[in-house]
Design an enzyme around this catalytic site. Structure first.
Site, PDB file in Angstrom:
ATOM      1  N   ASP A  51       0.864  -1.183   0.000  1.00  0.00           N
ATOM      2  CA  ASP A  51       0.000   0.000   0.000  1.00  0.00           C
ATOM      3  C   ASP A  51       0.899   1.231   0.000  1.00  0.00           C
ATOM      4  O   ASP A  51       1.118   1.872   1.037  1.00  0.00           O
ATOM      5  CB  ASP A  51      -0.921  -0.031   1.228  1.00  0.00           C
ATOM      6  CG  ASP A  51      -1.858  -1.231   1.209  1.00  0.00           C
ATOM      7  OD1 ASP A  51      -2.325  -1.598   0.110  1.00  0.00           O
ATOM      8  OD2 ASP A  51      -2.114  -1.804   2.275  1.00  0.00           O
TER       9      ASP A  51
ATOM     10  N   LYS B  11       0.653  -8.518  -2.014  1.00  0.00           N
ATOM     11  CA  LYS B  11      -0.718  -8.089  -2.258  1.00  0.00           C
ATOM     12  C   LYS B  11      -0.698  -6.674  -2.818  1.00  0.00           C
ATOM     13  O   LYS B  11      -0.062  -5.779  -2.255  1.00  0.00           O
ATOM     14  CB  LYS B  11      -1.529  -8.113  -0.958  1.00  0.00           C
ATOM     15  CG  LYS B  11      -2.996  -7.755  -1.174  1.00  0.00           C
ATOM     16  CD  LYS B  11      -3.807  -7.888   0.085  1.00  0.00           C
ATOM     17  CE  LYS B  11      -3.765  -6.679   0.963  1.00  0.00           C
ATOM     18  NZ  LYS B  11      -4.456  -5.494   0.416  1.00  0.00           N
TER      19      LYS B  11
ATOM     20  N   LYS C  25     -11.401  -6.364  -4.174  1.00  0.00           N
ATOM     21  CA  LYS C  25     -12.640  -6.332  -3.370  1.00  0.00           C
ATOM     22  C   LYS C  25     -13.838  -5.996  -4.262  1.00  0.00           C
ATOM     23  O   LYS C  25     -14.587  -5.040  -3.997  1.00  0.00           O
ATOM     24  CB  LYS C  25     -12.546  -5.324  -2.232  1.00  0.00           C
ATOM     25  CG  LYS C  25     -11.497  -5.681  -1.169  1.00  0.00           C
ATOM     26  CD  LYS C  25     -11.614  -4.752   0.026  1.00  0.00           C
ATOM     27  CE  LYS C  25     -10.641  -5.073   1.138  1.00  0.00           C
ATOM     28  NZ  LYS C  25      -9.239  -4.717   0.828  1.00  0.00           N
TER      29      LYS C  25
ATOM     30  N   HIS D  72     -17.389  -5.667  -5.840  1.00  0.00           N
ATOM     31  CA  HIS D  72     -18.708  -5.585  -5.208  1.00  0.00           C
ATOM     32  C   HIS D  72     -19.614  -4.862  -6.210  1.00  0.00           C
ATOM     33  O   HIS D  72     -19.744  -3.645  -6.170  1.00  0.00           O
ATOM     34  CB  HIS D  72     -18.584  -4.782  -3.899  1.00  0.00           C
ATOM     35  CG  HIS D  72     -19.765  -4.885  -3.001  1.00  0.00           C
ATOM     36  ND1 HIS D  72     -19.926  -4.092  -1.901  1.00  0.00           N
ATOM     37  CD2 HIS D  72     -20.830  -5.701  -3.018  1.00  0.00           C
ATOM     38  CE1 HIS D  72     -21.051  -4.405  -1.283  1.00  0.00           C
ATOM     39  NE2 HIS D  72     -21.615  -5.373  -1.953  1.00  0.00           N
TER      40      HIS D  72
ATOM     41  N   GLY E 174     -23.783  -8.996 -10.738  1.00  0.00           N
ATOM     42  CA  GLY E 174     -23.162 -10.270 -11.089  1.00  0.00           C
ATOM     43  C   GLY E 174     -22.468 -10.254 -12.445  1.00  0.00           C
ATOM     44  O   GLY E 174     -21.335 -10.736 -12.575  1.00  0.00           O
TER      45      GLY E 174
ATOM     46  N   THR F  64     -11.463  -5.708   8.670  1.00  0.00           N
ATOM     47  CA  THR F  64     -10.869  -5.793  10.015  1.00  0.00           C
ATOM     48  C   THR F  64     -10.824  -4.439  10.714  1.00  0.00           C
ATOM     49  O   THR F  64     -10.532  -4.376  11.904  1.00  0.00           O
ATOM     50  CB  THR F  64      -9.446  -6.379   9.941  1.00  0.00           C
ATOM     51  OG1 THR F  64      -8.762  -5.744   8.871  1.00  0.00           O
ATOM     52  CG2 THR F  64      -9.475  -7.862   9.697  1.00  0.00           C
TER      53      THR F  64
ATOM     54  N   GLN G 137      -6.314  -0.542  12.356  1.00  0.00           N
ATOM     55  CA  GLN G 137      -6.823  -1.901  12.557  1.00  0.00           C
ATOM     56  C   GLN G 137      -7.332  -2.048  13.979  1.00  0.00           C
ATOM     57  O   GLN G 137      -6.725  -1.551  14.921  1.00  0.00           O
ATOM     58  CB  GLN G 137      -5.719  -2.939  12.296  1.00  0.00           C
ATOM     59  CG  GLN G 137      -5.179  -2.926  10.881  1.00  0.00           C
ATOM     60  CD  GLN G 137      -6.127  -3.566   9.866  1.00  0.00           C
ATOM     61  OE1 GLN G 137      -7.291  -3.823  10.170  1.00  0.00           O
ATOM     62  NE2 GLN G 137      -5.628  -3.808   8.675  1.00  0.00           N
TER      63      GLN G 137
ATOM     64  N   GLY H 130       1.028  -5.251   6.068  1.00  0.00           N
ATOM     65  CA  GLY H 130       1.483  -4.099   5.294  1.00  0.00           C
ATOM     66  C   GLY H 130       2.424  -3.223   6.088  1.00  0.00           C
ATOM     67  O   GLY H 130       3.634  -3.439   6.135  1.00  0.00           O
TER      68      GLY H 130
END
Ligand code: C5P
Length: 233
Positions: A16, A38, A67, A69, A72, A120, A190, A210
């Site tokens: 990140d 990642k 992620k 969203h 479909g 999280t 977090q 990260g």
């Protein structure tokens, strides 16, 4: 499939960072201490996918944290695009229709699809604020059941839920935990966190870490310390 005895493929370092150039420099600095990366929303819009392809060419494992969203049909087509890139992991939100569409889009590619259960950074109050009456734990378990039914490969969850998830999923199901902080490290934003060894003991198959590595005064030393802690579990 370790590239070196210094590294652990289960550790995904979250890149990140503000630019691909800085991420490339971080990868060079980490060297053989890290074999899995990642790439998330900060880099994906500014060349992060091509960067991931270069990491694949170096023999690294690549996790695109999109992620997804959306409706479909869009999720299916977007997942098909990623499946054509020889990536290792892709995230979608753990909504049943989204997960089913991602499975269709993935087809026969080796890409593993992970469902994001509950971010999280969300605690009980944050969930109430966005209208979820379930506790984080109940919401996670509901989404895990839906993930298994949809046929995806695993979930992303807080390490605090890993044990309950591991007890309720088939063998080989991935439980990937961000929110991991070595003892004494800054929590950042977090909230539901655990140490690397506690996360693995709870049933995590992979860790995403990260800032405790990328913002450390010596990122390679920080990664090596985490790898050593993982080896002891
Ligand atoms: O810097 P830090 O170790 O907190 O990074 C955690 C990474 O995991 C970030 O890239 C964040 O977007 C991601 N993540 C998370 N919680 C989830 C899913 C992904 O923190 N539920």
């Amino acid at each position: 499939m370790s590239q070196s005895s210094n590294s652990d493929a289960r550790l995904f370092v979250a890149l990140d960072l503000p630019s691909v150039a800085e991420a490339e420099a971080m990868v060079a600095q980490l060297g053989d201490a890290v074999e899995s990366y990642k790439i998330g929303l900060q880099l994906l819009p500014i060349g992060g996918v091509d960067f991931g392809q270069r990491l694949k060419a170096l023999g690294k494992n690549v996790f695109y944290d999109f992620k997804f969203h959306d409706i479909g049909a869009t999720v299916e087509k977007a997942t098909r695009s990623i499946a054509g890139l020889n990536a290792d992991f892709l995230t979608v939100h753990a909504r049943p229709d989204v997960m089913r569409s991602a499975v269709v889009g993935r087809g026969d590619a080796p890409l593993k699809i992970l469902g994001v259960t509950v971010l999280t950074s969300l605690d009980r109050q944050a969930l109430l604020d966005i209208g979820y009456a379930d506790t984080a734990e109940d919401l996670v378990m509901r989404r895990v059941e839906q993930a298994i039914a949809a046929g995806i490969d695993g979930v992303v969850s807080s390490p605090l839920e890993a044990e309950a998830i591991r007890a309720n999923v088939p063998d080989g199901f991935c439980v990937v935990t961000p929110g991991v902080r070595p003892a004494g490290a800054d929590k950042g934003d977090q909230k539901r966190i655990a140490t690397p060894s506690a996360a693995l003991k709870s049933g995590a198959s992979h860790l995403v870490i990260g800032r405790p590595i990328t913002q450390a005064p010596d990122p390679r030393a920080a990664a090596l310390a985490i790898v050593a802690e993982m080896a002891d579990v």
